[in-house]
Design a protein around this motif. Structure first.
Motif, PDB file in Angstrom:
ATOM      1  N   ALA A 191       0.830  -1.204   0.000  1.00 39.62           N
ATOM      2  CA  ALA A 191       0.000   0.000   0.000  1.00 39.62           C
ATOM      3  C   ALA A 191       0.866   1.255   0.000  1.00 39.62           C
ATOM      4  CB  ALA A 191      -0.920   0.000   1.216  1.00 39.62           C
ATOM      5  N   MET A 192       1.974   1.219   0.740  1.00 41.51           N
ATOM      6  CA  MET A 192       2.854   2.391   0.765  1.00 41.51           C
ATOM      7  C   MET A 192       3.523   2.612  -0.590  1.00 41.51           C
ATOM      8  SD  MET A 192       4.559   2.723   4.561  1.00 41.51           S
ATOM      9  CE  MET A 192       5.018   1.015   4.830  1.00 41.51           C
ATOM     10  N   LEU A 193       3.898   1.536  -1.258  1.00 38.92           N
ATOM     11  CA  LEU A 193       4.473   1.683  -2.596  1.00 38.92           C
ATOM     12  C   LEU A 193       3.434   2.237  -3.569  1.00 38.92           C
ATOM     13  CD1 LEU A 193       6.752  -1.469  -3.017  1.00 38.92           C
ATOM     14  CD2 LEU A 193       7.450   0.905  -2.710  1.00 38.92           C
ATOM     15  N   ALA A 194       2.179   1.790  -3.408  1.00 34.45           N
ATOM     16  CA  ALA A 194       1.114   2.319  -4.263  1.00 34.45           C
ATOM     17  C   ALA A 194       0.920   3.812  -4.011  1.00 34.45           C
ATOM     18  CB  ALA A 194      -0.195   1.561  -3.995  1.00 34.45           C
ATOM     19  N   LEU A 195       1.036   4.232  -2.752  1.00 33.05           N
ATOM     20  CA  LEU A 195       0.927   5.656  -2.422  1.00 33.05           C
ATOM     21  C   LEU A 195       2.082   6.445  -3.035  1.00 33.05           C
ATOM     22  CD1 LEU A 195      -0.217   5.386   1.306  1.00 33.05           C
ATOM     23  CD2 LEU A 195      -1.500   6.487  -0.535  1.00 33.05           C
ATOM     24  N   LEU A 196       3.279   5.868  -3.006  1.00 34.63           N
ATOM     25  CA  LEU A 196       4.427   6.533  -3.635  1.00 34.63           C
ATOM     26  C   LEU A 196       4.169   6.761  -5.120  1.00 34.63           C
ATOM     27  CD1 LEU A 196       7.552   4.735  -2.096  1.00 34.63           C
ATOM     28  CD2 LEU A 196       6.685   7.006  -1.537  1.00 34.63           C
ATOM     29  N   GLN A 197       3.621   5.744  -5.774  1.00 34.78           N
ATOM     30  CA  GLN A 197       3.368   5.855  -7.212  1.00 34.78           C
ATOM     31  C   GLN A 197       2.276   6.893  -7.498  1.00 34.78           C
ATOM     32  OE1 GLN A 197       2.566   1.800  -8.307  1.00 34.78           O
ATOM     33  NE2 GLN A 197       4.705   1.188  -8.200  1.00 34.78           N
ATOM     34  N   LEU A 198       1.277   6.970  -6.613  1.00 34.94           N
ATOM     35  CA  LEU A 198       0.238   7.989  -6.769  1.00 34.94           C
ATOM     36  C   LEU A 198       0.841   9.386  -6.664  1.00 34.94           C
ATOM     37  CD1 LEU A 198      -2.722   6.538  -4.655  1.00 34.94           C
ATOM     38  CD2 LEU A 198      -2.641   6.797  -7.139  1.00 34.94           C
ATOM     39  N   MET A 199       1.708   9.566  -5.684  1.00 39.61           N
ATOM     40  CA  MET A 199       2.330  10.879  -5.492  1.00 39.61           C
ATOM     41  C   MET A 199       3.249  11.250  -6.646  1.00 39.61           C
ATOM     42  SD  MET A 199       3.206  10.998  -1.430  1.00 39.61           S
ATOM     43  CE  MET A 199       1.964  10.528  -0.233  1.00 39.61           C
ATOM     44  N   SER A 200       3.943  10.249  -7.178  1.00 41.28           N
ATOM     45  CA  SER A 200       4.860  10.541  -8.280  1.00 41.28           C
ATOM     46  C   SER A 200       4.105  10.980  -9.531  1.00 41.28           C
ATOM     47  CB  SER A 200       5.731   9.318  -8.598  1.00 41.28           C
ATOM     48  OG  SER A 200       4.947   8.259  -9.133  1.00 41.28           O
ATOM     49  N   ALA A 201       2.825  10.550  -9.637  1.00 37.51           N
ATOM     50  CA  ALA A 201       2.014  10.921 -10.803  1.00 37.51           C
ATOM     51  C   ALA A 201       1.166  12.161 -10.553  1.00 37.51           C
ATOM     52  CB  ALA A 201       1.103   9.751 -11.184  1.00 37.51           C
ATOM     53  N   SER A 202       1.183  12.660  -9.301  1.00 37.58           N
ATOM     54  CA  SER A 202       0.346  13.807  -8.947  1.00 37.58           C
ATOM     55  C   SER A 202       1.069  15.120  -9.253  1.00 37.58           C
ATOM     56  CB  SER A 202       0.003  13.742  -7.459  1.00 37.58           C
ATOM     57  OG  SER A 202      -0.728  14.875  -7.066  1.00 37.58           O
ATOM     58  N   SER A 203       0.304  16.112  -9.711  1.00 36.32           N
ATOM     59  CA  SER A 203       0.888  17.418 -10.033  1.00 36.32           C
ATOM     60  C   SER A 203       1.031  18.298  -8.798  1.00 36.32           C
ATOM     61  CB  SER A 203       0.029  18.144 -11.068  1.00 36.32           C
ATOM     62  OG  SER A 203      -1.298  18.301 -10.580  1.00 36.32           O
ATOM     63  N   PRO A 210       0.366  18.284  -4.024  1.00 34.85           N
ATOM     64  CA  PRO A 210       0.291  17.459  -2.818  1.00 34.85           C
ATOM     65  C   PRO A 210      -0.904  16.513  -2.857  1.00 34.85           C
ATOM     66  CG  PRO A 210       0.708  19.755  -2.257  1.00 34.85           C
ATOM     67  CD  PRO A 210       0.359  19.733  -3.711  1.00 34.85           C
ATOM     68  N   LEU A 211      -0.734  15.331  -2.296  1.00 34.17           N
ATOM     69  CA  LEU A 211      -1.807  14.332  -2.252  1.00 34.17           C
ATOM     70  C   LEU A 211      -2.349  14.256  -0.831  1.00 34.17           C
ATOM     71  CD1 LEU A 211      -3.271  12.091  -3.930  1.00 34.17           C
ATOM     72  CD2 LEU A 211      -1.608  10.483  -2.972  1.00 34.17           C
ATOM     73  N   GLY A 212      -3.655  14.511  -0.678  1.00 32.61           N
ATOM     74  CA  GLY A 212      -4.298  14.453   0.630  1.00 32.61           C
ATOM     75  C   GLY A 212      -4.784  13.059   0.963  1.00 32.61           C
ATOM     76  N   THR A 213      -5.096  12.868   2.233  1.00 31.65           N
ATOM     77  CA  THR A 213      -5.502  11.531   2.713  1.00 31.65           C
ATOM     78  C   THR A 213      -6.755  11.029   2.013  1.00 31.65           C
ATOM     79  OG1 THR A 213      -4.563  12.015   4.889  1.00 31.65           O
ATOM     80  CG2 THR A 213      -6.103  10.182   4.756  1.00 31.65           C
ATOM     81  N   ARG A 214      -7.764  11.889   1.884  1.00 28.95           N
ATOM     82  CA  ARG A 214      -9.030  11.453   1.288  1.00 28.95           C
ATOM     83  C   ARG A 214      -8.859  11.078  -0.187  1.00 28.95           C
ATOM     84  NH1 ARG A 214     -14.041  14.958   2.973  1.00 28.95           N
ATOM     85  NH2 ARG A 214     -13.247  14.117   4.940  1.00 28.95           N
ATOM     86  N   ASN A 215      -8.133  11.900  -0.924  1.00 26.89           N
ATOM     87  CA  ASN A 215      -7.890  11.585  -2.333  1.00 26.89           C
ATOM     88  C   ASN A 215      -7.045  10.322  -2.474  1.00 26.89           C
ATOM     89  OD1 ASN A 215      -9.352  13.697  -3.374  1.00 26.89           O
ATOM     90  ND2 ASN A 215      -7.607  15.084  -3.496  1.00 26.89           N
ATOM     91  N   ALA A 216      -6.076  10.163  -1.563  1.00 34.64           N
ATOM     92  CA  ALA A 216      -5.241   8.961  -1.585  1.00 34.64           C
ATOM     93  C   ALA A 216      -6.089   7.715  -1.360  1.00 34.64           C
ATOM     94  CB  ALA A 216      -4.148   9.056  -0.520  1.00 34.64           C
ATOM     95  N   GLN A 217      -7.018   7.793  -0.392  1.00 35.58           N
ATOM     96  CA  GLN A 217      -7.905   6.666  -0.121  1.00 35.58           C
ATOM     97  C   GLN A 217      -8.744   6.320  -1.356  1.00 35.58           C
ATOM     98  OE1 GLN A 217     -11.265   7.542   2.310  1.00 35.58           O
ATOM     99  NE2 GLN A 217     -11.496   5.439   3.065  1.00 35.58           N
ATOM    100  N   ARG A 218      -9.268   7.349  -2.016  1.00 40.47           N
ATOM    101  CA  ARG A 218     -10.109   7.151  -3.193  1.00 40.47           C
ATOM    102  C   ARG A 218      -9.324   6.495  -4.331  1.00 40.47           C
ATOM    103  NH1 ARG A 218     -11.217  12.182  -4.129  1.00 40.47           N
ATOM    104  NH2 ARG A 218     -12.848  12.228  -2.541  1.00 40.47           N
ATOM    105  N   GLU A 219      -8.096   6.977  -4.540  1.00 40.59           N
ATOM    106  CA  GLU A 219      -7.278   6.432  -5.632  1.00 40.59           C
ATOM    107  C   GLU A 219      -6.838   5.007  -5.337  1.00 40.59           C
ATOM    108  OE1 GLU A 219      -6.731   7.736  -8.614  1.00 40.59           O
ATOM    109  OE2 GLU A 219      -8.113   9.330  -8.004  1.00 40.59           O
ATOM    110  N   LEU A 220      -6.543   4.713  -4.068  1.00 33.06           N
ATOM    111  CA  LEU A 220      -6.174   3.341  -3.704  1.00 33.06           C
ATOM    112  C   LEU A 220      -7.340   2.392  -3.949  1.00 33.06           C
ATOM    113  CD1 LEU A 220      -4.158   3.794  -0.370  1.00 33.06           C
ATOM    114  CD2 LEU A 220      -3.256   3.075  -2.589  1.00 33.06           C
ATOM    115  N   ALA A 221      -8.555   2.849  -3.637  1.00 32.32           N
ATOM    116  CA  ALA A 221      -9.747   2.020  -3.848  1.00 32.32           C
ATOM    117  C   ALA A 221      -9.932   1.699  -5.321  1.00 32.32           C
ATOM    118  CB  ALA A 221     -10.980   2.737  -3.296  1.00 32.32           C
ATOM    119  N   LYS A 222      -9.633   2.661  -6.195  1.00 34.87           N
ATOM    120  CA  LYS A 222      -9.734   2.426  -7.629  1.00 34.87           C
ATOM    121  C   LYS A 222      -8.768   1.334  -8.078  1.00 34.87           C
ATOM    122  CE  LYS A 222     -11.103   7.147  -8.938  1.00 34.87           C
ATOM    123  NZ  LYS A 222     -10.648   8.377  -9.655  1.00 34.87           N
TER     124      LYS A 222
END
Length: 252
Positions: free
Chosen positions: A7-19, A21-33
């Protein structure tokens, strides 16, 4: 790799693709996808742990961005995924299977030796638990959960050599579990699972006693036995069966 690390690696990848800062709620939503259903509080705890590891940096109330170490980890994860994805489609016959085992023997033996230099107490405890679970699962339904494979992944987690971990993660990626399932099928007729447990115990003992040479030699002996069993299976006339299993088992 366990679920938390994944899950932490998935969060890293989300942040690397984000333009931004990534917030907790958006992170949760993207992980669910991506098939990771976590509560907002669980995601928040993971993000705080990533801050503690120096992977991420909080940006006020906006969320988090990657720190230098986080960018390196994200790049390594992408490299490992791409390589293992290619490897997934490369294992098509017994020669490929044997080549994969020989490559794993070289890498995982070195990983076991590295893990024995300064084993983390928590992960060492987890390694013992997996060895016990494997012993109790021999000949029963829980064997389908591949406790032996989880043992190997746990040893990799204990290594501090990042390059070795990238190589090992590539060869132990979840979408290669189909290859492991075929390997288990082949070895089931050639190896006593209790001997496999004893081999894992020897690796565990080397790591627990902080004996890099002993741990490395025990892991090498474990792979030598697996390779010999597969080679014996091929000589026994099962080569076509192995190839068909590799072709038929879903790659997804």
């Amino acid at each position: 790799m366990n679920d938390r690390e994944g899950a932490m690696l998935a969060l890293l990848q989300l942040m690397s693709a984000s333009s931004g800062p990534l917030g907790t709620r958006n992170a949760q939503r993207e992980l669910a996808k991506r098939g990771r259903e976590l509560s907002e509080s669980s995601v928040s705890r993971l993000l705080r742990e990533m801050d503690g590891r120096g992977w991420t940096t909080p940006v006020g109330s906006k969320g988090r961005v990657l720190a230098g170490e986080g960018r390196r980890r994200a790049a390594e994860a992408v490299l490992s995924h791409r390589a293992s994805d290619s490897l997934q489609h490369a294992v098509r016959d017994t020669k490929d299977l044997l080549d994969l085992l020989r490559a794993r023997r070289a890498v995982e033996s070195a990983v076991a030796g590295d893990a024995a230099r300064a084993p983390d107490a928590g992960r060492l405890r987890r390694l013992r638990e997996l060895c016990d679970q494997h012993a109790h699962a021999v000949g029963s339904a829980p064997m389908i959960e591949q406790p032996g494979l989880q043992f190997h992944r746990c040893v990799v987690e204990m290594s501090t050599n990042r390059m070795l971990k990238v190589a090992a993660d590539m060869m132990l990626a979840p979408h290669l579990d189909r290859v492991e399932a075929v390997l288990d099928t082949v070895l089931a007729t050639r190896r006593d699972e209790e001997k496999v447990v004893a081999e894992h115990q020897a690796v565990l003992d080397g790591i627990a006693h902080r004996d890099p040479v002993g741990a490395e030699e025990a892991m090498k002996a474990h792979f030598d036995a697996m390779i010999a069993a597969v080679e014996t299976s091929v000589v026994g006339g099962n080569e076509v069966l192995v190839q068909r299993l590799l072709e038929w088992v879903p790659t997804g």
